[in-house]
Design a protein around this motif. Structure first.
Motif, PDB file in Angstrom:
ATOM      1  N   ASN A 195       9.905  -5.628  -1.746  1.00  0.00           N
ATOM      2  CA  ASN A 195       8.952  -6.294  -0.964  1.00  0.00           C
ATOM      3  C   ASN A 195       8.181  -7.739  -2.924  1.00  0.00           C
ATOM      4  OD1 ASN A 195       7.696  -5.205   0.935  1.00  0.00           O
ATOM      5  ND2 ASN A 195       8.586  -3.727  -0.070  1.00  0.00           N
ATOM      6  N   THR A 196      10.253  -8.049  -2.996  1.00  0.00           N
ATOM      7  CA  THR A 196       9.744  -8.943  -4.363  1.00  0.00           C
ATOM      8  C   THR A 196       8.689  -9.911  -4.207  1.00  0.00           C
ATOM      9  OG1 THR A 196      11.043 -10.791  -2.770  1.00  0.00           O
ATOM     10  CG2 THR A 196      11.954  -8.237  -4.585  1.00  0.00           C
ATOM     11  N   ASP A 197       7.714 -10.497  -2.893  1.00  0.00           N
ATOM     12  CA  ASP A 197       6.190 -10.710  -3.437  1.00  0.00           C
ATOM     13  C   ASP A 197       5.134 -10.525  -4.271  1.00  0.00           C
ATOM     14  OD1 ASP A 197       6.586  -9.523  -1.180  1.00  0.00           O
ATOM     15  OD2 ASP A 197       4.855 -10.296  -0.191  1.00  0.00           O
ATOM     16  N   LEU A 198       5.321  -8.775  -4.109  1.00  0.00           N
ATOM     17  CA  LEU A 198       4.616  -8.165  -4.496  1.00  0.00           C
ATOM     18  C   LEU A 198       4.341  -7.742  -5.851  1.00  0.00           C
ATOM     19  CD1 LEU A 198       3.474  -5.403  -1.967  1.00  0.00           C
ATOM     20  CD2 LEU A 198       2.226  -7.694  -2.568  1.00  0.00           C
ATOM     21  N   LYS A 199       3.105  -7.395  -6.744  1.00  0.00           N
ATOM     22  CA  LYS A 199       3.587  -7.025  -7.933  1.00  0.00           C
ATOM     23  C   LYS A 199       3.123  -6.283  -8.560  1.00  0.00           C
ATOM     24  CE  LYS A 199       2.366 -10.573 -10.947  1.00  0.00           C
ATOM     25  NZ  LYS A 199       2.423 -11.164 -12.434  1.00  0.00           N
ATOM     26  N   ILE A 200       2.982  -5.263  -9.872  1.00  0.00           N
ATOM     27  CA  ILE A 200       2.309  -4.467 -10.482  1.00  0.00           C
ATOM     28  C   ILE A 200       1.031  -5.317 -11.181  1.00  0.00           C
ATOM     29  CG2 ILE A 200       1.742  -2.428 -11.703  1.00  0.00           C
ATOM     30  CD1 ILE A 200       4.388  -1.287 -11.502  1.00  0.00           C
ATOM     31  N   ASP A 214      -1.732  -7.290  -4.499  1.00  0.00           N
ATOM     32  CA  ASP A 214      -2.237  -7.373  -2.664  1.00  0.00           C
ATOM     33  C   ASP A 214      -3.292  -6.936  -3.020  1.00  0.00           C
ATOM     34  OD1 ASP A 214      -1.273  -5.006  -2.314  1.00  0.00           O
ATOM     35  OD2 ASP A 214      -0.392  -5.186  -0.676  1.00  0.00           O
ATOM     36  N   GLY A 215      -3.708  -6.108  -3.956  1.00  0.00           N
ATOM     37  CA  GLY A 215      -5.428  -5.420  -3.956  1.00  0.00           C
ATOM     38  C   GLY A 215      -5.162  -4.332  -3.608  1.00  0.00           C
TER      39      GLY A 215
END
Length: 223
Positions: free
Chosen positions: A212-217, A181-182
């Motif tokens: 928060n599985t919609d986010l990733k590194i 997400d930046g």
């Protein structure tokens, strides 16, 4: 230039292979052999035409078949060298073999592949995926771990792979990362039972990527 990439890649693979060999508690002699095999694993690429090695884009089937000759070329270059251990020569020949027989040049399976080659196969793929190449952008180490723990379960030696991932992942605690997400932040914790989903601190919040599985590194900014 790919010759510079191949040199740096070989040094990186040797470093990862040295660590992995230590984590596997190999003898000092075996560790030295693994390091030598890692440094030499791509020597056969000296015979690959530079226009194929440096191609900016996907390889044709014919070009890929030429690239796939480098393990045999490397073995042929060194096979009569009396100063190099036979296991090292064998490893150069086998580093693209895969446990399920899907590798090359001989489609070897399981224990037909020597231990050094099983170690280097993992280190080779890990470094290749986490470095920028002319034809593809790097991915984060956590995406690479995910690949190992999904598709990789049939391709790589499971014990060696788990030893590698379990021991390498804590090195990323403290790394500065960019999320999908930046947002930017620092890895503050990597759950030993779930290393794919670290906790990232942004300064104002802690983001648990397991929740928060919609986010990733997407990128390691700084180690």
């Amino acid at each position: 230039d790919n010759s510079e990439y191949t040199y740096q890649h070989s040094v990186n693979v040797a470093f990862y292979a040295m660590l992995t060999s230590r984590w596997l508690k190999l003898t000092n002699k075996d560790i030295r052999n693994v390091i030598q095999a890692a440094l030499l694993h791509d020597i056969g690429k000296l015979e690959t035409p530079p226009e194929i090695l440096n191609k900016n884009g996907s390889l044709t089937d014919e070009e890929y078949e030429i690239i796939k000759k480098h393990p045999e070329s490397g073995y042929r270059m060194l096979k009569d060298n009396p100063t190099i251990n036979n296991s090292v020569k064998e490893t150069i020949l086998q580093h693209h073999e895969r446990i399920d027989g899907s590798g090359y040049p001989y489609q070897l399976k399981g224990d037909q592949i020597n231990l050094y080659a099983r170690i280097i196969a993992i280190c080779d793929v890990f470094d290749a995926m986490t470095q920028d190449r002319v034809y593809k952008e790097k991915v984060s180490p956590f995406d690479t771990f995910k690949m190992f723990l999904s598709r990789g379960l049939t391709s790589f030696d499971i014990h060696t792979m788990h030893v590698f991932i379990t021991n390498i992942s804590p090195y990323y605690i403290g790394a500065w990362v960019r999320l999908s997400d930046g947002k930017e932040g620092q890895i503050v914790y990597i759950p030993p039972q779930n290393i794919l989903y670290p906790v990232v601190g942004t300064g104002t919040e802690y983001i648990d990527l397991g929740k928060n599985t919609d986010l990733k590194i997407v990128e390691i900014i700084q180690m």
